[in-house]
Design a protein around this motif. Structure first.
Motif, mmCIF file in Angstrom:
data_model
loop_
_atom_site.group_PDB
_atom_site.id
_atom_site.type_symbol
_atom_site.label_atom_id
_atom_site.label_comp_id
_atom_site.label_asym_id
_atom_site.label_seq_id
_atom_site.Cartn_x
_atom_site.Cartn_y
_atom_site.Cartn_z
ATOM 1 N N LEU A 36 -5.624 50.082 40.139
ATOM 2 C CA LEU A 36 -6.918 49.836 39.674
ATOM 3 C C LEU A 36 -6.852 48.774 38.487
ATOM 4 C CD1 LEU A 36 -9.911 50.305 40.344
ATOM 5 C CD2 LEU A 36 -9.855 52.058 38.619
ATOM 6 N N GLU A 37 -6.241 49.191 37.437
ATOM 7 C CA GLU A 37 -6.109 48.575 36.166
ATOM 8 C C GLU A 37 -5.389 47.213 36.364
ATOM 9 O OE1 GLU A 37 -6.564 52.243 33.241
ATOM 10 O OE2 GLU A 37 -4.291 51.179 33.352
ATOM 11 N N GLN A 38 -4.882 46.705 37.600
ATOM 12 C CA GLN A 38 -4.109 45.591 37.897
ATOM 13 C C GLN A 38 -4.989 44.686 38.565
ATOM 14 O OE1 GLN A 38 -0.119 46.346 39.312
ATOM 15 N NE2 GLN A 38 0.099 47.998 37.938
ATOM 16 N N LYS A 39 -6.248 45.157 39.139
ATOM 17 C CA LYS A 39 -7.018 44.429 40.040
ATOM 18 C C LYS A 39 -8.090 43.687 39.057
ATOM 19 C CE LYS A 39 -8.924 46.468 43.735
ATOM 20 N NZ LYS A 39 -9.389 47.503 44.418
ATOM 21 N N GLU A 40 -8.187 42.457 39.511
ATOM 22 C CA GLU A 40 -8.919 41.588 38.846
ATOM 23 C C GLU A 40 -10.714 42.095 38.812
ATOM 24 O OE1 GLU A 40 -8.877 37.560 39.088
ATOM 25 O OE2 GLU A 40 -6.599 37.668 38.997
ATOM 26 N N LYS A 53 -8.912 49.400 31.484
ATOM 27 C CA LYS A 53 -7.579 49.881 30.852
ATOM 28 C C LYS A 53 -7.736 49.925 29.135
ATOM 29 C CE LYS A 53 -2.688 48.986 30.142
ATOM 30 N NZ LYS A 53 -1.445 48.067 30.647
ATOM 31 N N ASP A 58 -10.394 44.794 35.376
ATOM 32 C CA ASP A 58 -9.447 45.783 35.228
ATOM 33 C C ASP A 58 -8.593 46.090 33.987
ATOM 34 O OD1 ASP A 58 -8.404 43.281 35.320
ATOM 35 O OD2 ASP A 58 -6.718 43.701 36.043
ATOM 36 N N ARG A 59 -8.312 45.178 33.113
ATOM 37 C CA ARG A 59 -8.080 44.916 31.848
ATOM 38 C C ARG A 59 -8.966 45.828 30.792
ATOM 39 N NH1 ARG A 59 -6.649 38.754 31.295
ATOM 40 N NH2 ARG A 59 -5.066 38.737 32.987
ATOM 41 N N VAL A 81 -13.530 45.193 40.725
ATOM 42 C CA VAL A 81 -13.494 46.536 40.753
ATOM 43 C C VAL A 81 -14.859 46.681 41.565
ATOM 44 C CG1 VAL A 81 -13.709 48.784 39.706
ATOM 45 C CG2 VAL A 81 -12.138 46.907 38.700
ATOM 46 N N HIS A 131 -11.619 40.063 33.147
ATOM 47 C CA HIS A 131 -11.042 41.001 34.165
ATOM 48 C C HIS A 131 -11.435 42.741 33.799
ATOM 49 C CE1 HIS A 131 -8.069 38.037 35.430
ATOM 50 N NE2 HIS A 131 -8.244 37.301 34.189
#
Length: 139
Positions: A47-51, A18, A14-15, A53, A12
């Motif tokens: 953005l940090e929750q989207k799989e 983050k 997003d992760r 980018v 991910h």
């Protein structure tokens, strides 16, 4: 199991964004400010929750965080944890303090050196006494 980029597991982005942002101590507001006027803390949070980018955004974030895009794309927390835990479980990260010498041998050697020094000092004292006696006899 592979993701759309043929990487094992599902990574991910997003992760990863983050995690890297947090490791660097950068707040969402600061990242938003660096990304430009149309960015906000809330938008960074989303953005940090989207799989996935977008490549352009990923490139911008990478540049701001000063981390290669590949590092963000390929970082797999589970894999990192597995490597770390296996490193500790097989004791490869442990430093053993087994000296290659026998500590008693070192102590004995130091003791012998101390005795030799003491004997030299006694010999010098005796020689000094002889010289002083000669000087006194000469008077």
């Amino acid at each position: 199991m592979t993701d759309s980029n043929n990487r094992p597991g599902k990574i991910h982005l997003d992760r990863n964004i983050k995690r890297f942002r947090e490791m660097l101590g950068i707040k969402q507001e600061a990242l938003a400010h660096e990304l430009g006027a149309d960015w906000s803390q809330k938008k960074i949070s989303l953005l940090e929750q989207k799989e996935t980018v977008e490549d352009a955004i990923l490139a911008q974030v990478s540049e701001i965080l000063k981390i290669p895009v590949e590092a963000i794309q390929n970082f797999d927390e589970e894999q990192a944890i597995t490597v770390i835990s296996s490193t500790f479980n097989d004791n490869s990260a442990v430093v053993y303090n087994n000296p290659v010498f026998n500590p008693m041998d070192k102590i004995i050697k130091l003791h012998e050196e101390k005795i030799a020094l003491y004997e030299r000092m006694l010999k010098e004292k005796d020689e000094m006494m002889v010289r002083l006696e000669r000087l006194l006899e000469g008077k």
